[in-house]
Design an enzyme around this catalytic site. Structure first.
Site, PDB file in Angstrom:
ATOM      1  CB  ALA A 149      -0.941  -0.005   1.197  1.00 39.99           C
ATOM      2  CG  ASP A 150       3.063   2.530   3.451  1.00 36.44           C
ATOM      3  OD1 ASP A 150       2.735   3.670   3.772  1.00 36.44           O
ATOM      4  OD2 ASP A 150       2.885   1.533   4.174  1.00 36.44           O
ATOM      5  CG  MET A 151       6.652   0.220  -1.325  1.00 39.86           C
ATOM      6  SD  MET A 151       8.008   1.395  -1.138  1.00 39.86           S
ATOM      7  CE  MET A 151       9.211   0.658  -2.237  1.00 39.86           C
TER       8      MET A 151
END
Length: 412
Positions: A177-179
């Site tokens: 999700a973050d990347m």
């Protein structure tokens, strides 16, 4: 390392001349600004005294330096400043007045209290592209809720699709999700900068980890929506029931994946594991037929893979033109000739750690070099240079250092 074309002079990096203020922490925001730095932007990483970005305390730690932080912040300048002191806020405002992009990943509304919200900064600098990353975005009933990548991965339904039926889903063990949010941020910022050329104005970009995970669904969302809610994708274990053969298999010394879901590729696999008669079985010459006979096919493929080593399986599959790969461990990945040929591991000189090696970014430009310009900054490493760049005198900078408005790792 990207090698410019020998027949053309090297071009300036695409974002040369763009100034980015990175007031983000941990992963999505820092990854976004790391990408912008690699494309040529001047990125100023702003942190709070005395610990700085919480990512600095994340493993792996060597001599007090975090590999997590080093990977996501290379190529940036480091500023550590107390924004609750009027001089610190004044300096931050001068920086944002001079900037093209501002990146933050705090809870919606949190920066308004500091005088660093979009309305305030865009009033001062109408050309500013302001990018916010949060768990759920700035609108909707969940917008005020806290969250991390894990929360978005679970709530988005992504985790419900992985693992073995009847067991809790495993963690991805990669910050999907973050990347993905960081990469979307790069795209949106570049688009906003391009749009600014004609409009003359910046804008606010609102990116949510949750939205990014939902947008990544292809098969699962299609299947449910286009069946009128009759098909609800669930955990399937090690393969895709709708795409036989497409999954992971055991060899006698490890694991490999095989992608033979297309008819021509299936015939090649069938010929390899069962001879011409098996390849000629017309019942298996379309996807529906293979899916209907999935269990028998998987049993046959598994019997073949278990009789050989991973290396032998992959060699035979490669020779037959069937896409396959070993399930590599990280040590194997980092020594893989393809990894090294693509420059996906970079070496840097760090002032505390000496030579360090870390993963590279994946984009390559034909006419310019996007190799990192340097390692991640020490906490407050560039305080004096950055303060001077927005008009503070040496006497004023000395006073701010003495009073703790500016803080550096060397003061600890």
């Amino acid at each position: 390392m990207t090698e410019p074309s020998p027949t053309k002079p090297a071009q300036a990096l695409p974002l040369a001349g763009i100034r980015v203020i990175d007031y983000s922490h941990f992963l999505a925001g820092p990854h976004m600004s790391r990408c912008l730095s690699a494309m040529g932007a001047e990125v100023i990483k702003v942190e709070r005294p005395v610990a700085g970005d919480a990512g600095r305390a994340s493993p792996t730690l060597v001599k007090g330096q975090s590999g997590y932080f080093l990977q996501q912040n290379m190529g940036k300048q480091g500023l550590c400043i107390n924004l609750r002191d009027p001089r610190g806020l004044e300096m931050m405002h001068k920086l944002t007045d001079s900037a093209d992009v501002f990146v933050e990943n705090y809870r919606p509304g949190a920066l308004n209290k500091l005088g660093l919200g979009y309305e305030e900064l865009s009033r001062r600098n109408p050309k500013l592209v302001y990018c916010s990353v949060s768990a759920y975005g700035h609108t909707g009933p969940d917008s005020a809720r806290p969250g991390f990548g894990l929360i978005a991965e679970a709530k988005s339904g992504a985790m419900s699709l992985i693992g073995v039926p009847g067991e809790p889903p495993p963690l991805f063990r990669m910050p999907i999700a973050d990347m993905y949010a960081g990469m979307h941020g790069v795209s949106a910022i570049c688009a906003a900068l391009f749009g600014r050329v004609s409009s003359g104005c910046g804008q606010h970009i609102d990116i949510a980890l949750y939205d990014c995970m939902i947008s990544m669904h292809d098969f699962a969302a299609q299947s449910y929506l286009m069946s009128g809610g009759k098909e609800l994708p669930v955990q399937t274990g090690h393969d895709l029931p709708q795409s036989t053969v497409y999954g992971a298999f055991s060899a006698n010394d490890g694991y490999l994946v095989i992608a033979a879901q297309m008819t021509d590729t299936w015939k090649s696999l069938a010929r390899l594991i069962g001879g011409e008669d098996y390849a000629a079985d017309t019942r298996l010459h379309d996807q529906a037929g293979r899916n209907a006979n999935r269990e028998a096919i998987l049993a046959r493929v598994t019997a073949w893979t278990k009789a050989h080593s991973v290396q032998a399986c992959c060699a035979a599959l490669d020779a037959a033109g069937v896409p396959a790969a070993p399930v590599q461990t990280i040590d194997q990945v980092l020594s893989d000739p393809q990894t090294l040929a693509r420059g996906m591991v970079v070496e840097q000189d760090h002032p505390v750690l000496g030579k360090i090696r870390l993963p590279n970014l994946p984009f390559r430009f034909s006419e310019c070099d996007t190799s990192p310009s340097g390692p991640a900054p020490l906490l407050g490493q560039h305080n004096r240079e950055i303060a001077a760049s927005v008009g503070f005198s040496p006497v004023e900078i000395d006073a701010m250092e003495r009073d703790g408005v500016l803080y550096s790792e060397t003061q600890a």
